[in-house]
Scaffold this motif. Structure first.
Motif, PDB file in Angstrom:
ATOM      1  N   TYR A  25       0.817  -1.210   0.000  1.00 46.28           N
ATOM      2  CA  TYR A  25       0.000   0.000   0.000  1.00 46.28           C
ATOM      3  C   TYR A  25       0.851   1.260   0.000  1.00 46.28           C
ATOM      4  CZ  TYR A  25      -3.822  -3.221   1.102  1.00 46.28           C
ATOM      5  OH  TYR A  25      -4.738  -4.238   1.082  1.00 46.28           O
ATOM      6  N   ASP A  26       1.997   1.220   0.663  1.00 43.32           N
ATOM      7  CA  ASP A  26       2.898   2.382   0.632  1.00 43.32           C
ATOM      8  C   ASP A  26       3.259   2.738  -0.805  1.00 43.32           C
ATOM      9  OD1 ASP A  26       2.924   2.593   3.373  1.00 43.32           O
ATOM     10  OD2 ASP A  26       4.830   1.543   3.636  1.00 43.32           O
ATOM     11  N   ILE A  27       3.593   1.711  -1.587  1.00 46.47           N
ATOM     12  CA  ILE A  27       3.978   1.928  -2.980  1.00 46.47           C
ATOM     13  C   ILE A  27       2.802   2.482  -3.778  1.00 46.47           C
ATOM     14  CG2 ILE A  27       4.667   0.734  -5.108  1.00 46.47           C
ATOM     15  CD1 ILE A  27       6.258  -1.211  -3.227  1.00 46.47           C
ATOM     16  N   MET A  28       1.630   1.874  -3.608  1.00 45.66           N
ATOM     17  CA  MET A  28       0.451   2.302  -4.368  1.00 45.66           C
ATOM     18  C   MET A  28       0.025   3.714  -3.986  1.00 45.66           C
ATOM     19  SD  MET A  28      -1.740  -1.245  -4.358  1.00 45.66           S
ATOM     20  CE  MET A  28      -3.129  -0.546  -5.273  1.00 45.66           C
ATOM     21  N   LEU A  29       0.101   4.052  -2.705  1.00 42.25           N
ATOM     22  CA  LEU A  29      -0.290   5.388  -2.263  1.00 42.25           C
ATOM     23  C   LEU A  29       0.607   6.462  -2.866  1.00 42.25           C
ATOM     24  CD1 LEU A  29      -1.094   4.563   1.457  1.00 42.25           C
ATOM     25  CD2 LEU A  29      -2.738   5.472  -0.199  1.00 42.25           C
ATOM     26  N   ARG A  30       1.874   6.148  -3.053  1.00 46.91           N
ATOM     27  CA  ARG A  30       2.780   7.103  -3.698  1.00 46.91           C
ATOM     28  C   ARG A  30       2.494   7.209  -5.190  1.00 46.91           C
ATOM     29  NH1 ARG A  30       6.681   4.525  -0.329  1.00 46.91           N
ATOM     30  NH2 ARG A  30       7.438   3.259  -2.073  1.00 46.91           N
ATOM     31  N   HIS A  31       2.153   6.071  -5.802  1.00 44.63           N
ATOM     32  CA  HIS A  31       2.027   6.030  -7.262  1.00 44.63           C
ATOM     33  C   HIS A  31       0.684   6.566  -7.755  1.00 44.63           C
ATOM     34  CE1 HIS A  31       2.833   4.620 -11.310  1.00 44.63           C
ATOM     35  NE2 HIS A  31       1.679   3.969 -11.326  1.00 44.63           N
ATOM     36  N   MET A  32      -0.383   6.341  -7.023  1.00 48.03           N
ATOM     37  CA  MET A  32      -1.715   6.657  -7.515  1.00 48.03           C
ATOM     38  C   MET A  32      -1.881   8.112  -7.963  1.00 48.03           C
ATOM     39  SD  MET A  32      -3.858   4.180  -7.805  1.00 48.03           S
ATOM     40  CE  MET A  32      -4.106   2.476  -7.315  1.00 48.03           C
ATOM     41  N   PRO A  33      -1.403   9.112  -7.209  1.00 49.39           N
ATOM     42  CA  PRO A  33      -1.613  10.488  -7.655  1.00 49.39           C
ATOM     43  C   PRO A  33      -0.899  10.828  -8.964  1.00 49.39           C
ATOM     44  CG  PRO A  33      -1.121  10.416  -5.306  1.00 49.39           C
ATOM     45  CD  PRO A  33      -0.832   9.055  -5.853  1.00 49.39           C
ATOM     46  N   ARG A  34       0.055   9.998  -9.381  1.00 48.09           N
ATOM     47  CA  ARG A  34       0.771  10.256 -10.640  1.00 48.09           C
ATOM     48  C   ARG A  34      -0.059   9.874 -11.853  1.00 48.09           C
ATOM     49  NH1 ARG A  34       5.694   6.511  -8.602  1.00 48.09           N
ATOM     50  NH2 ARG A  34       6.404   7.746  -6.819  1.00 48.09           N
ATOM     51  N   VAL A  35      -1.069   9.011 -11.665  1.00 49.01           N
ATOM     52  CA  VAL A  35      -1.752   8.425 -12.824  1.00 49.01           C
ATOM     53  C   VAL A  35      -3.258   8.680 -12.845  1.00 49.01           C
ATOM     54  CG1 VAL A  35      -0.023   6.631 -13.213  1.00 49.01           C
ATOM     55  CG2 VAL A  35      -1.890   6.208 -11.584  1.00 49.01           C
ATOM     56  N   GLY A  36      -3.798   9.339 -11.837  1.00 48.00           N
ATOM     57  CA  GLY A  36      -5.234   9.616 -11.808  1.00 48.00           C
ATOM     58  C   GLY A  36      -5.584  10.473 -10.613  1.00 48.00           C
TER      59      GLY A  36
END
Length: 457
Positions: free
Chosen positions: A157-168
């Motif tokens: 989840y740490d990884i996804m939380l960082r990545h999500m704002p970059r793509v949507g």
């Protein structure tokens, strides 16, 4: 979302394309071995003030998980943190903001499925009564901002939380503020998988409408019936959507593998830790050119992990996952698998369901998917008319499929009774969300706190 427990370093290294396809082909089973795997999520809140408990607070999420040991569940750790519980009824795990998920065991019939869900809800309710916690059956937090929600200590989840704002713009909402009901179903062959995939993907917007249950955001109506479904429209276009290629001639395992190779990576799991590979290419990984693991090639488990990071409306792994429904109460947790089992596990029902939707163009399918979160059963369908015009026929096809299966309980009842909540939606013409909105504007007098008493387990 998936819960990893081992690094699988000893898995076979992927040397050729056949191994990618094998991950899906291994799911093929004769009909007498088809099973039903139901998953559902629910929000946890404190009865005293409705706040979402953190992981570490006294009586919080960690304590809630560990309390399940009194019912025979065993803890699963990531580092020093308990992140899930394992037991005879499957796995209880955590979504990013502490939503509690039951990933049920693969079961033979819906009577077992509903009994499993009932046991689980009785157990968590007993624990909640002791700790002052309760559980909410909705598709979206009705009154919480992102900032008011805790984050669970899971590396993925740490990884996804960082990545999500970059793509949507709404990926964080998907992770933190939504709940769903899903069912995982089997297939007998590549052709059977393709038939089930096409039919269920075309009809996924109907499931979204029938189970629409997320009309509130931050304390007031949000303008949608399934805001949870709307969130997926701008979460990450590279890994979501209606997958037009599924409807093309020749669709099968190889084409889905190509799709997955085009989905950017999130992570690689090694030695109990998640390595951030967000945005990198699995194709590079196959060539030993993944920059975060230079020179290393993926294993079979890496590919299976990667397949769990795509979020289309229907997902293929070694089974098919139906992903279109909002979270809801016990009756709808039983109704969702009943709907799809009825449609997909009886050949006559499967063929009849496909006949209802096979003439739709891809543009019409996409337009239906886009309209349903706001319009529900009033969304327009291909060829003219509205979704409600076919809803009753599809529900009755599902019921007939369940009757034909003839799986009886001890009282001699078949599984078709589990469809009744959907018959009620069709008969009333109102989705669950519309019923809640009527109450909000009527007897609740605009008091969103009334939803807790209304929708708690």
């Amino acid at each position: 979302m998936s819960t990893k427990t081992v690094s699988n370093r000893n898995d076979p290294v992927i040397e050729n394309r056949d191994q990618l396809i094998a991950a899906m082909a291994k799911g093929e089973k004769p009909k007498d071995r088809w099973r039903i795997g139901t998953e559902h999520e629910k929000f946890v809140y404190c009865q005293k003030d409705h706040h979402a408990p953190s992981y570490d607070e006294p009586g919080g999420i960690r304590d809630l998980l560990m309390a399940l040991t009194e019912f025979g569940w065993s803890p699963i750790y990531e580092g020093d943190n308990v992140i899930a519980m394992s037991g005879p009824d499957g796995t209880v795990s955590l979504e990013p903001a502490g939503q509690l998920e039951l990933s049920g065991a693969p079961l033979e019939n819906l009577h077992q499925t509903c009994a499993e869900t009932g046991r689980h809800l009785q157990q968590v309710k007993a624990i909640g009564d002791k700790t002052g916690k309760a559980f909410l059956g909705l598709g979206l937090w009705p009154d919480k901002t992102r900032a008011e929600l805790p984050i669970m200590p899971k590396g993925r989840y740490d990884i996804m939380l960082r990545h999500m704002p970059r793509v949507g713009s709404m990926g964080l909402d998907m992770m933190l503020r939504t709940c769903t009901i899903q069912v995982n179903l089997d297939y007998s062959s590549e052709a059977d998988m393709a038939h089930k995939f096409r039919t269920s993907l075309a009809l996924q917007p109907l499931a979204t409408a029938l189970f629409a249950n997320s009309p509130f955001l931050e304390g007031k109506p949000n303008g949608f019936l399934s805001y949870r479904s709307h969130i997926w429209s701008d979460t990450d276009p590279a890994r979501t959507g209606m997958l037009p290629f599924v409807f093309e001639d020749g669709f099968g395992y190889e084409r889905y593998a190509d799709y997955m190779l085009d989905v950017p990576m999130y992570f690689v799991y090694r030695d109990g830790k998640y390595i951030d590979a967000a945005g990198h290419s699995f194709r590079d990984f196959l060539k030993g050119e993944l920059s975060v693991l230079p020179g290393e090639k993926p294993t079979a488990s890496d590919w299976e992990d990667h397949m769990s990071t795509a979020f289309p409306e229907v997902r293929l792994k070694s089974f098919l996952e139906m992903r279109g429904a909002d979270g809801g109460p016990w009756s709808r947790i039983c109704a969702l698998p009943a709907f799809w089992v009825g449609l997909l596990y009886d050949q006559g029902a499967l063929d009849a369901a496909w006949d209802e939707v096979k003439h739709w163009t891809m543009e019409e399918r996409e337009a239906l998917r886009a309209a349903v979160p706001k319009m529900g059963l009033d969304a327009p369908i291909g060829g003219g008319g509205k979704l409600r015009d076919i809803a009753g026929r599809i529900v009755e096809i599902a019921s007939a499929g369940l009757t034909a299966r003839n799986r009886l309980n001890s009282g001699g009842d078949n599984e078709s009774g589990f469809i009744d909540p959907l018959r009620e939606v069709v008969a009333s013409g109102k989705t669950p969300a519309e019923i809640l909105l009527d109450k909000y504007h009527g007897e609740w007098g605009g008091d969103i706190s009334r939803v807790y008493a209304e929708m708690s387990f």
